[in-house]
Design an enzyme around this catalytic site. Sequence first.
Site, PDB file in Angstrom:
ATOM      1  N   HIS A 364       1.018  -1.328   0.067  1.00 56.23           N
ATOM      2  CA  HIS A 364      -0.222   0.074   0.022  1.00 56.23           C
ATOM      3  C   HIS A 364       1.092   1.282   0.061  1.00 56.23           C
ATOM      4  O   HIS A 364       0.537   1.980  -0.879  1.00 56.23           O
ATOM      5  CB  HIS A 364      -1.159   0.278   1.194  1.00 56.23           C
ATOM      6  CG  HIS A 364      -1.570  -1.005   1.500  1.00 56.23           C
ATOM      7  ND1 HIS A 364      -3.248  -1.136   2.501  1.00 56.23           N
ATOM      8  CD2 HIS A 364      -2.328  -2.505   0.419  1.00 56.23           C
ATOM      9  CE1 HIS A 364      -3.466  -2.351   2.261  1.00 56.23           C
ATOM     10  NE2 HIS A 364      -2.996  -3.022   1.068  1.00 56.23           N
ATOM     11  N   ARG A 471      -6.577   4.862 -10.238  1.00 51.55           N
ATOM     12  CA  ARG A 471      -6.958   3.606  -9.387  1.00 51.55           C
ATOM     13  C   ARG A 471      -7.879   4.285  -8.408  1.00 51.55           C
ATOM     14  O   ARG A 471      -7.512   5.048  -7.311  1.00 51.55           O
ATOM     15  CB  ARG A 471      -5.826   3.347  -8.641  1.00 51.55           C
ATOM     16  CG  ARG A 471      -4.353   3.265  -9.943  1.00 51.55           C
ATOM     17  CD  ARG A 471      -3.151   2.948  -8.886  1.00 51.55           C
ATOM     18  NE  ARG A 471      -1.798   2.694  -9.964  1.00 51.55           N
ATOM     19  CZ  ARG A 471      -1.164   3.630 -10.533  1.00 51.55           C
ATOM     20  NH1 ARG A 471      -0.848   4.530  -9.945  1.00 51.55           N
ATOM     21  NH2 ARG A 471      -0.275   3.252 -11.070  1.00 51.55           N
ATOM     22  N   ARG A 507     -10.289   2.515 -13.151  1.00 55.41           N
ATOM     23  CA  ARG A 507     -10.204   1.010 -13.260  1.00 55.41           C
ATOM     24  C   ARG A 507     -11.428   0.630 -11.938  1.00 55.41           C
ATOM     25  O   ARG A 507     -10.862   1.475 -10.777  1.00 55.41           O
ATOM     26  CB  ARG A 507      -8.769   0.771 -13.279  1.00 55.41           C
ATOM     27  CG  ARG A 507      -9.054  -0.791 -12.962  1.00 55.41           C
ATOM     28  CD  ARG A 507      -7.079  -1.433 -12.862  1.00 55.41           C
ATOM     29  NE  ARG A 507      -6.487  -1.029 -11.430  1.00 55.41           N
ATOM     30  CZ  ARG A 507      -5.298  -0.974 -11.470  1.00 55.41           C
ATOM     31  NH1 ARG A 507      -4.761  -1.491 -11.878  1.00 55.41           N
ATOM     32  NH2 ARG A 507      -4.496  -0.480  -9.590  1.00 55.41           N
ATOM     33  N   CYS A 677      -0.250  -0.465 -20.240  1.00 54.87           N
ATOM     34  CA  CYS A 677      -0.316   0.038 -18.588  1.00 54.87           C
ATOM     35  C   CYS A 677       0.867   0.287 -17.991  1.00 54.87           C
ATOM     36  O   CYS A 677       1.199  -1.251 -17.492  1.00 54.87           O
ATOM     37  CB  CYS A 677      -1.408   0.535 -18.042  1.00 54.87           C
ATOM     38  SG  CYS A 677      -1.695   1.556 -16.852  1.00 54.87           S
TER      39      CYS A 677
END
Length: 746
Positions: A364, A471, A507, A677
Amino acid sequence: MADSTESESRKLLGRLREAMAGDDAGQTRLDKITHLIADSMRTEVCSVYLFRDDETLELCATEGLNLESVHKTRMRLGEGLVGRVAKYGKVVNTPDAPNAKGFRYMAETGEERFSSFLGIPVQRLGEKLGVLVVQSRDAREFSADEVYALEVVAMVIAEMTELGAFVGEGAALSPLHQQPVLLRGTSAQEGTAEGHVWMHEPRVVITNPIADDPHRERERLHEAVDELRVGVDKMLEMSLDGDKEQVQVLEAYRMFANSKGWMRRMEEDIALGLSAEAAVEKEQSQARARMSQVQDAYLRERLSDLDDLSNRLLRILTGQGATSSADLPADPILIARNIGPGDLLEYGRSLRGLVLEEGSVGSHAAIVARALAIPLVVNAKRITTEALNGDHIMVDGDQGLVHLRPEDTVSSAFRDKIAMQANAQERYGSVRDLPAVTKDGKRVDLLMNAGLMADLPSLESSGAEGVGLFRTELQFLVRNKMPKRSELVVLYKRVLDAGNGKRVVFRTLDIGSDKVLPYMKPTDEPNPALGWRAIRVGLDKPGIMRMQLQALIRAADGRPLTVMFPFVAQFEEYRAARAEVEKTLELERKLGHALPEVLDVGAMLETPSLAFAPQKFFEEVGFLSIGGNDLKQFFFAADRENERVRKRYDTLNVSFLSLIERIVERCNSTNTPLSFCGEDAGRPIEAVCLAAIGIRTLSMRPASIGPVKSLLLRVDLGALRKIIADARHRGDQSVRPAVMDYLRDL
């Protein structure tokens, strides 16, 4: 423990404090200490070995061995009984040292005369500093009380070493935290940065390891533990309705805070003469030593919980570590063992860089660091024990190197590299507004990746023609509970507004694998990267998918909308996801919300299986984006989290390029828009090769657009494609050498 032993231990620690209170040089202090310990333990020998480097111990002081061997006798980590104590961090206690496993005879010390051997590791918070040894002629095993007493002494020696009490000539007696250090880690985000250390959890320095009044120290310990327990109970009470994982951690904290065994051991340390702080740190050091030996993940987590709890207790006892963001240096580089995405976002763009002792390229923290565009190095072992707040530090995210307190020559070379990169960025600025058109007239669209609102200003400054990947999972990862649909609507609307009419590809939620939501029940999977993640979670939890799709549709408010599903492995998954889109559109129509003017629905191609999907899939899908990072790791069966294999395989490997070419051909046959990507899209050499084999849209981090565009403007894709074809025809494993020769001739 017997009162007599406690009394003798307190006497010894009192004498040690007196020996260290004077103005003696470091060597003299060490000599006094070995004499005092031998005298108090009634042994003929006491010796102190300290590390002169990571792999070598040096005899630095002795009572009873040949004095001529001091600073001359050295041994490798793991060599002899002393080396074994240092390597494994465990006590060696034997009545017959010459016949013990691993014994090494060193003639220069004269130790063959001594049978009994007791070696105690000198370590502080997991950092190995040396070994304390006592020996005697009598063949006897030292008692448990004697071992325990000497462990207390070793802890004091470790603390005094940290405070610089034994500084002298030679590498083994050099001061800590003052020498230049080069640490090698793993690059998790490219870039270079120079600044000053800011510790996420500043180390606590204990200046009073020895205490006179054990009763008062016990009182201080109990008062601090009571305050700790109240604090943990309050945190637990506030978290009961939220993050289940956090609740579990806090429940573990409460269990340890109420542990009678933990308290008893610290009280015993105090009875032997340690201060309350030193007793806590002694237990913490031993917990860290155990943690390094434990393989079981659950037990390691519990020992880590105890480590964190000990830090809290030390801060209560000492009052240290109460710093705030207002104290940040002007050029902070954050140092941490590990850090969550929420904590990292609180620091925000004030950070110049980030160095983690643990972590991974897919953690993360790495995701947020990429969004913040700051260099990140992970797995930089010992950084939290080596660094101090305010230390000069240079981070090379390109190479995974950290220069702590660098020498002038290193600083000069590093600044030259930063200056060269800055000059290059200035040159790239001159082509920012130009289209990326190659020498042979082929246009390549360059898009940027994003995940935070803070990324969106880069849409203009970088020259990106749109957002090829937004994202959406970051907004889920940084919270302790599921975000509300209304909150997501506001966020997605701001993203589209900031896009100012440029295409933004959202996405859908890509969680699982290395991105586990803190409020979702973790799944015990042997290989999470191949497990329940991304589209698989969305299809199994349609309520979450529908909520996110509703938020996106409402945010578009009649404007064009582009949605992409991640990790689609087969046609039916895309069809099922597309069906959810249609259901959501119908629901929104009935609710009276404006529908998107145009809705483009695509998929990420991250598994080799999708490259071989039925022709019907390529006809139905709105667009495809190759997720290069995952596709490469699955194609080569090489985990991108594994340093042993992740750099073993080249993107320009002929086999991998052949797979990409097949995808290009299939998309061309159905006029399906295709983009690439991933990290390789932002590497100029890889980018021009991808363009040469037919990919006309690349999505990358904003800082990479300038370098990629600059090279594209100078190449002839037709000529480059021929070079790639010739390399394949020759049977080359990778086209990189041939491509590099071509580029050097430009």
